[in-house]
Design an enzyme around this catalytic site. Structure first.
Site, PDB file in Angstrom:
ATOM      1  N   ASN A 102       0.737  -1.206   0.168  1.00  0.00           N
ATOM      2  CA  ASN A 102      -0.010  -0.061  -0.104  1.00  0.00           C
ATOM      3  C   ASN A 102       0.888   1.302   0.023  1.00  0.00           C
ATOM      4  O   ASN A 102       1.588   1.654   1.025  1.00  0.00           O
ATOM      5  CB  ASN A 102      -0.744  -0.014   1.360  1.00  0.00           C
ATOM      6  CG  ASN A 102      -1.738   1.170   1.388  1.00  0.00           C
ATOM      7  OD1 ASN A 102      -1.791   2.051   0.593  1.00  0.00           O
ATOM      8  ND2 ASN A 102      -2.212   1.357   2.635  1.00  0.00           N
ATOM      9  N   HIS A 191      -9.647   0.673   5.232  1.00  0.00           N
ATOM     10  CA  HIS A 191      -8.048   1.008   5.669  1.00  0.00           C
ATOM     11  C   HIS A 191      -8.353   1.667   6.907  1.00  0.00           C
ATOM     12  O   HIS A 191      -9.200   2.786   6.842  1.00  0.00           O
ATOM     13  CB  HIS A 191      -7.233   1.493   4.693  1.00  0.00           C
ATOM     14  CG  HIS A 191      -5.725   1.416   5.029  1.00  0.00           C
ATOM     15  ND1 HIS A 191      -5.351   2.266   6.038  1.00  0.00           N
ATOM     16  CD2 HIS A 191      -4.832   0.502   5.067  1.00  0.00           C
ATOM     17  CE1 HIS A 191      -4.028   2.202   6.280  1.00  0.00           C
ATOM     18  NE2 HIS A 191      -3.584   1.037   5.728  1.00  0.00           N
ATOM     19  N   GLU A 193      -6.722   4.156   8.043  1.00  0.00           N
ATOM     20  CA  GLU A 193      -6.786   5.487   7.790  1.00  0.00           C
ATOM     21  C   GLU A 193      -7.658   6.238   7.358  1.00  0.00           C
ATOM     22  O   GLU A 193      -8.214   7.367   7.350  1.00  0.00           O
ATOM     23  CB  GLU A 193      -5.214   5.810   6.689  1.00  0.00           C
ATOM     24  CG  GLU A 193      -4.173   5.586   7.639  1.00  0.00           C
ATOM     25  CD  GLU A 193      -2.889   5.038   6.708  1.00  0.00           C
ATOM     26  OE1 GLU A 193      -2.878   5.254   5.586  1.00  0.00           O
ATOM     27  OE2 GLU A 193      -1.953   4.673   7.465  1.00  0.00           O
ATOM     28  N   GLU A 263      -5.089  -5.443  10.638  1.00  0.00           N
ATOM     29  CA  GLU A 263      -4.295  -4.493  10.971  1.00  0.00           C
ATOM     30  C   GLU A 263      -4.472  -3.696  12.167  1.00  0.00           C
ATOM     31  O   GLU A 263      -5.211  -2.767  12.296  1.00  0.00           O
ATOM     32  CB  GLU A 263      -4.166  -3.404   9.674  1.00  0.00           C
ATOM     33  CG  GLU A 263      -3.907  -4.021   8.232  1.00  0.00           C
ATOM     34  CD  GLU A 263      -3.487  -3.033   7.410  1.00  0.00           C
ATOM     35  OE1 GLU A 263      -2.284  -3.073   7.027  1.00  0.00           O
ATOM     36  OE2 GLU A 263      -4.161  -2.186   7.035  1.00  0.00           O
ATOM     37  N   GLY A 269       2.581   1.898  10.738  1.00  0.00           N
ATOM     38  CA  GLY A 269       3.301   3.123  10.628  1.00  0.00           C
ATOM     39  C   GLY A 269       3.992   3.549  11.729  1.00  0.00           C
ATOM     40  O   GLY A 269       4.630   4.434  11.990  1.00  0.00           O
ATOM     41  N   SER A 309       3.630  -2.369  10.465  1.00  0.00           N
ATOM     42  CA  SER A 309       4.838  -2.329  10.746  1.00  0.00           C
ATOM     43  C   SER A 309       5.541  -3.734  10.422  1.00  0.00           C
ATOM     44  O   SER A 309       6.629  -4.063  11.137  1.00  0.00           O
ATOM     45  CB  SER A 309       5.433  -1.982  12.053  1.00  0.00           C
ATOM     46  OG  SER A 309       4.809  -0.603  12.158  1.00  0.00           O
TER      47      SER A 309
HETATM   48  C1  PEP Z   1      -0.852   0.042   6.123  1.00  0.00           C
HETATM   49  O1  PEP Z   1      -0.902   1.157   5.946  1.00  0.00           O
HETATM   50  O2  PEP Z   1      -1.614  -1.045   5.609  1.00  0.00           O
HETATM   51  C2  PEP Z   1       0.446  -0.533   7.036  1.00  0.00           C
HETATM   52  C3  PEP Z   1       0.562  -1.820   7.090  1.00  0.00           C
HETATM   53  O3  PEP Z   1       1.567   0.393   7.091  1.00  0.00           O
HETATM   54  P1  PEP Z   1       2.854  -0.046   7.684  1.00  0.00           P
HETATM   55  O4  PEP Z   1       3.414  -1.180   7.220  1.00  0.00           O
HETATM   56  O5  PEP Z   1       3.682   1.219   7.337  1.00  0.00           O
HETATM   57  O6  PEP Z   1       2.734  -0.048   9.114  1.00  0.00           O
END
Ligand code: PEP
Length: 352
Positions: A102, A191, A193, A263, A269, A309
């Site tokens: 992503n 997601h 966000e 997630e 992040g 992460s």
């Molecule tokens: C994401 O935004 O779906 C995500 C997993 O980000 P990151 O890997 O940077 O934590």
């Protein structure tokens, strides 16, 4: 110029691909002025020729095995022990891994193109073992679609979002038809966000899932708890709610096009990764909920990604877990070495 004719009849009856002829379509989009390329038509052609409701077949299973490694992980309120397994058995076949990158609101025309080409090249040897998708910003989708076509790549082109109408007065939005038109075959839905920054609610997420699946595209439904929900022991409850609401209208025959991305919001992040045990515990519960909704057999085929992460250093340990069938990556998807290493770990996670 190569000319390709693709004739598609409604798949409820039959899809027939004839050889060459034709013009326009996917690869001439975006002012790229290119020819219609001969990339695997199911993916390249998805875009230009398939219409809502046309579903494509998908083979989802590969033999299971595990890898190991060490990984310093964040543990803000462990959930392990409460649900260590989904009772599908540690010897059960694992679904075919799926890794998604992503890109969020990152890259520009040149860097996005270079990254897409690099991903196509790096994942070529892994095509047999796993599925890979990249989710660039909307504006670069036609450009990257072209690059994947040119590379003969099976990397799926994904969109980070979509709208729930086919067309009309929805300023700033992008429809599924438009996405298909430029080669998109997977869409992220819900997601964190979008849920927490754009304030998208459950009903909106459900409608998006319905639209994506009805269009025959792969829907990556993202779910996960916030930090305060984890520390107060609500992880499984939150995942259950988001899953049940998101898949309220989903039918068992649509599950081959569903991917669930677990997630945890606190891990996205932040550099704080869930421990493999905590991620497995949450994902085992997700599979149990899927089994309650759709039956055990169908649930066992659904790919459940971990996201938050994930890095080249911790990917193998996470994906060694029975119910972790790949990853959804943000930061690591922007670095080709890291993304490649994670894809390799995913492919290795199902090798005997
Ligand atoms: C994401 O935004 O779906 C995500 C997993 O980000 P990151 O890997 O940077 O934590």
């Amino acid at each position: 110029m190569r000319i390709v004719v693709l004739r598609a009849f409604r798949p409820s009856l039959l899809i027939v691909v004839h050889k060459p002829v034709a013009v326009g379509g996917l690869c001439g989009l975006g002012g790229l002025g290119s020819e219609l390329c001969e990339r695997d038509w199911l993916r390249c052609g998805d875009a230009a020729f398939l219409r809502p409701g046309w579903a494509l077949p998908s083979d989802m299973t590969t033999p299971s095995a595990s890898t190991s490694g060490s990984n310093p992980s964040f543990n803000p309120g462990s959930n392990s022990g409460s649900n260590p397994g989904s009772n599908f058995g540690s010897g059960a076949h694992k679904p075919r891994p799926f890794v998604g990158g992503n890109w969020k609101m990152n890259t520009d025309r040149a860097s996005g193109l270079a990254l897409a080409k690099a991903v196509a090249a790096a994942t070529k040897p892994l095509e047999e073992a796993m599925d890979v998708a990249i989710f660039p910003p909307f504006v670069y989708l036609p450009l990257i679609s072209q690059a994947l076509c040119d590379a003969g790549s099976k990397v799926m082109l994904g969109a980070q979002d979509c709208y729930i109408a086919e067309k009309g007065a929805f300023t700033g939005e992008v429809s599924i038809g438009m996405l298909k038109d430029v080669g998109v075959s997977a869409v992220l839905v819900g997601h964190s966000e979008r849920r927490h920054i754009m304030h998208e609610g459950d009903d909106f997420v459900t409608a998006k899932v319905d639209f994506v699946l009805a269009a025959g595209l792969t829907c990556v439904l993202c779910i996960g708890e916030k930090l305060e929900q984890r520390v107060t022991g609500q992880t499984d409850h939150i995942n259950e709610l988001q899953l049940e609401r998101g898949l309220k209208h989903t039918k068992v025959e649509q599950l081959s096009k569903l991917v669930v991305a677990y997630e945890p919001v606190w891990a996205i992040g932040t550099g704080k990764t869930a421990t493999p045990q905590d991620a497995q515990s949450a994902q085992a519960h997700i599979r149990t909920v899927l089994a309650e909704m759709f039956g055990k057999e169908a649930a066992s085929t659904v790919r459940i990604q971990y996201g938050g992460s994930m890095t080249a250093a911790n990917a193998a340990t996470l994906m060694a877990e029975q119910d972790i069938n790949g990853g959804l990556l943000g930061g690591a998807s922007l670095k080709i070495e890291d993304f490649t290493a994670i894809c390799q770990a995913a492919a290795a996670s199902v090798k005997a």
